[in-house]
Design an enzyme around this catalytic site. Structure first.
Site, PDB file in Angstrom:
ATOM      1  N   ILE A  13      34.565  28.825  28.323  1.00 43.00           N
ATOM      2  CA  ILE A  13      35.302  27.912  29.214  1.00 43.00           C
ATOM      3  C   ILE A  13      36.062  26.829  28.445  1.00 43.00           C
ATOM      4  O   ILE A  13      37.045  26.300  28.952  1.00 43.00           O
ATOM      5  CB  ILE A  13      34.332  27.293  30.257  1.00 43.00           C
ATOM      6  CG1 ILE A  13      35.091  26.785  31.486  1.00 43.00           C
ATOM      7  CG2 ILE A  13      33.465  26.205  29.640  1.00 43.00           C
ATOM      8  CD1 ILE A  13      34.197  26.408  32.654  1.00 43.00           C
ATOM      9  N   GLY A  34      23.962  24.391  25.273  1.00 43.01           N
ATOM     10  CA  GLY A  34      24.735  25.276  26.140  1.00 43.01           C
ATOM     11  C   GLY A  34      26.199  24.881  26.236  1.00 43.01           C
ATOM     12  O   GLY A  34      26.823  24.474  25.251  1.00 43.01           O
ATOM     13  N   ASP A  36      27.537  22.364  27.660  1.00 48.27           N
ATOM     14  CA  ASP A  36      27.706  20.919  27.408  1.00 48.27           C
ATOM     15  C   ASP A  36      28.001  20.673  25.927  1.00 48.27           C
ATOM     16  O   ASP A  36      28.987  19.993  25.576  1.00 48.27           O
ATOM     17  CB  ASP A  36      26.401  20.219  27.832  1.00 48.27           C
ATOM     18  CG  ASP A  36      26.526  18.716  27.955  1.00 48.27           C
ATOM     19  OD1 ASP A  36      27.658  18.209  27.872  1.00 48.27           O
ATOM     20  OD2 ASP A  36      25.490  18.061  28.151  1.00 48.27           O
ATOM     21  N   SER A 124      23.454  25.551  35.989  1.00 52.62           N
ATOM     22  CA  SER A 124      21.979  25.676  36.036  1.00 52.62           C
ATOM     23  C   SER A 124      21.429  27.011  35.528  1.00 52.62           C
ATOM     24  O   SER A 124      20.210  27.169  35.428  1.00 52.62           O
ATOM     25  CB  SER A 124      21.414  25.416  37.447  1.00 52.62           C
ATOM     26  OG  SER A 124      21.530  24.047  37.771  1.00 52.62           O
ATOM     27  N   GLY A 126      21.507  28.446  32.634  1.00 55.59           N
ATOM     28  CA  GLY A 126      21.182  28.566  31.219  1.00 55.59           C
ATOM     29  C   GLY A 126      19.858  27.892  30.923  1.00 55.59           C
ATOM     30  O   GLY A 126      18.795  28.353  31.351  1.00 55.59           O
ATOM     31  N   VAL A 127      19.930  26.770  30.254  1.00 58.19           N
ATOM     32  CA  VAL A 127      18.735  26.001  29.886  1.00 58.19           C
ATOM     33  C   VAL A 127      17.898  25.643  31.127  1.00 58.19           C
ATOM     34  O   VAL A 127      16.671  25.570  31.061  1.00 58.19           O
ATOM     35  CB  VAL A 127      19.151  24.706  29.129  1.00 58.19           C
ATOM     36  CG1 VAL A 127      17.956  23.843  28.800  1.00 58.19           C
ATOM     37  CG2 VAL A 127      19.918  25.061  27.860  1.00 58.19           C
ATOM     38  N   TYR A 128      18.564  25.443  32.264  1.00 58.23           N
ATOM     39  CA  TYR A 128      17.865  25.051  33.496  1.00 58.23           C
ATOM     40  C   TYR A 128      17.281  26.236  34.272  1.00 58.23           C
ATOM     41  O   TYR A 128      16.729  26.055  35.367  1.00 58.23           O
ATOM     42  CB  TYR A 128      18.768  24.193  34.390  1.00 58.23           C
ATOM     43  CG  TYR A 128      18.993  22.780  33.876  1.00 58.23           C
ATOM     44  CD1 TYR A 128      18.343  22.314  32.735  1.00 58.23           C
ATOM     45  CD2 TYR A 128      19.852  21.907  34.519  1.00 58.23           C
ATOM     46  CE1 TYR A 128      18.551  21.030  32.259  1.00 58.23           C
ATOM     47  CE2 TYR A 128      20.057  20.612  34.053  1.00 58.23           C
ATOM     48  CZ  TYR A 128      19.409  20.182  32.919  1.00 58.23           C
ATOM     49  OH  TYR A 128      19.612  18.902  32.459  1.00 58.23           O
TER      50      TYR A 128
HETATM   51  P1  ADP Z   1      22.328  24.375  32.478  1.00 55.39           P
HETATM   52  O1  ADP Z   1      21.609  23.312  31.707  1.00 55.39           O
HETATM   53  O2  ADP Z   1      23.004  23.838  33.737  1.00 55.39           O
HETATM   54  O3  ADP Z   1      21.480  25.583  32.736  1.00 55.39           O
HETATM   55  P2  ADP Z   1      23.727  25.758  30.291  1.00 55.39           P
HETATM   56  O4  ADP Z   1      24.902  25.260  29.532  1.00 55.39           O
HETATM   57  O5  ADP Z   1      22.459  25.943  29.552  1.00 55.39           O
HETATM   58  O6  ADP Z   1      23.579  24.767  31.553  1.00 55.39           O
HETATM   59  O7  ADP Z   1      24.091  27.140  30.966  1.00 55.39           O
HETATM   60  C1  ADP Z   1      24.928  27.291  32.088  1.00 55.39           C
HETATM   61  C2  ADP Z   1      25.691  28.594  31.953  1.00 55.39           C
HETATM   62  O8  ADP Z   1      26.787  28.407  31.049  1.00 55.39           O
HETATM   63  C3  ADP Z   1      24.851  29.755  31.369  1.00 55.39           C
HETATM   64  O9  ADP Z   1      25.062  30.907  32.169  1.00 55.39           O
HETATM   65  C4  ADP Z   1      25.423  29.933  29.957  1.00 55.39           C
HETATM   66  O10 ADP Z   1      25.371  31.297  29.551  1.00 55.39           O
HETATM   67  C5  ADP Z   1      26.862  29.506  30.154  1.00 55.39           C
HETATM   68  N1  ADP Z   1      27.592  29.060  28.964  1.00 55.39           N
HETATM   69  C6  ADP Z   1      27.121  28.589  27.783  1.00 55.39           C
HETATM   70  N2  ADP Z   1      28.151  28.279  26.956  1.00 55.39           N
HETATM   71  C7  ADP Z   1      29.295  28.563  27.646  1.00 55.39           C
HETATM   72  C8  ADP Z   1      30.695  28.480  27.350  1.00 55.39           C
HETATM   73  N3  ADP Z   1      31.136  28.018  26.169  1.00 55.39           N
HETATM   74  N4  ADP Z   1      31.589  28.882  28.308  1.00 55.39           N
HETATM   75  C9  ADP Z   1      31.162  29.320  29.507  1.00 55.39           C
HETATM   76  N5  ADP Z   1      29.865  29.423  29.857  1.00 55.39           N
HETATM   77  C10 ADP Z   1      28.943  29.044  28.933  1.00 55.39           C
END
Ligand code: ADP
Length: 174
Positions: A13, A34, A36, A124, A126-128
């Site tokens: 993204i 992630g 963020d 939410s 990913g890490v969550y």
């Molecule tokens: P959360 O803490 O809300 O779970 P995360 O960043 O850990 O957030 O994950 C949210 C989603 O974003 C996951 O499905 C992860 O695979 C995805 N993700 C991680 N990096 C990227 C990126 N660079 N672009 C798009 N999606 C991503």
């Protein structure tokens, strides 16, 4: 208010050329893992500096779960980053209202800043630890049901398997 197109895509993204990308942030607004971490790394320190000011001015205790706030996007191709805090998954407690609020409030912020194209990560999921299929259902149904002036919302799935799952869920919801 016009009809909003909802698109699915696979990729990173941080590379998206849209008015606003959404960040699955945490309460601190000061970066994390992630998506963020990827946004802060690619966008540079300008985003972090704005987040620090937001903490000092408006969110001394952090950004509450489900709320959303915009900063500019530093070196990213997007113009804005809309930070929102997803709920952590819990087996024994239904927090889907908060997850839906992330999408709804992000669209409301997009309307405030006149962003008409927006890209979301799967908040939410990913890490969550939110189960991916339900995270996709919550995302697509909330985007579909929220009145907004945004013309195109893209849900950006990071990996091919999740992208395929999203295509299946979207076909089912049609
Ligand atoms: P959360 O803490 O809300 O779970 P995360 O960043 O850990 O957030 O994950 C949210 C989603 O974003 C996951 O499905 C992860 O695979 C995805 N993700 C991680 N990096 C990227 C990126 N660079 N672009 C798009 N999606 C991503």
């Amino acid at each position: 208010m016009t009809h909003m197109d909802i698109e699915l895509a696979r990729g990173d993204i941080t590379t998206w050329t849209v008015d606003a990308i959404v960040n699955a942030a945490n309460h601190t607004l000061l970066g994390g893992g992630g998506v963020d971490g990827a946004i802060h790394r690619a966008g540079g320190r300008a985003i972090l500096q704005e987040c620090r000011l937001l903490r000092a001015d408006r969110y001394a205790d952090g950004l509450p779960t489900g709320e959303a706030v915009a900063t500019t996007a530093g070196k990213l191709p997007a113009h804005w980053v809309i930070h929102t805090v997803g709920p952590t998954w819990a087996k024994t407690k239904d927090k889907s209202g908060l997850l839906r609020a992330c999408y709804r409030n992000s669209l409301a912020v997009a309307d405030e800043i006149s962003a008409t194209t927006i890209a979301f990560p799967l908040i939410s999921a990913g890490v969550y630890r939110w189960p991916k299929e339900d995270a996709i259902v919550q995302a697509l149904t909330t985007l579909r049901d929220t009145p907004t002036s945004v013309s195109t919302a893209t849900l950006v799935l990071y990996d091919e398997a999740t992208h395929r799952l999203a295509e299946q869920v979207a076909a089912r919801l049609d």
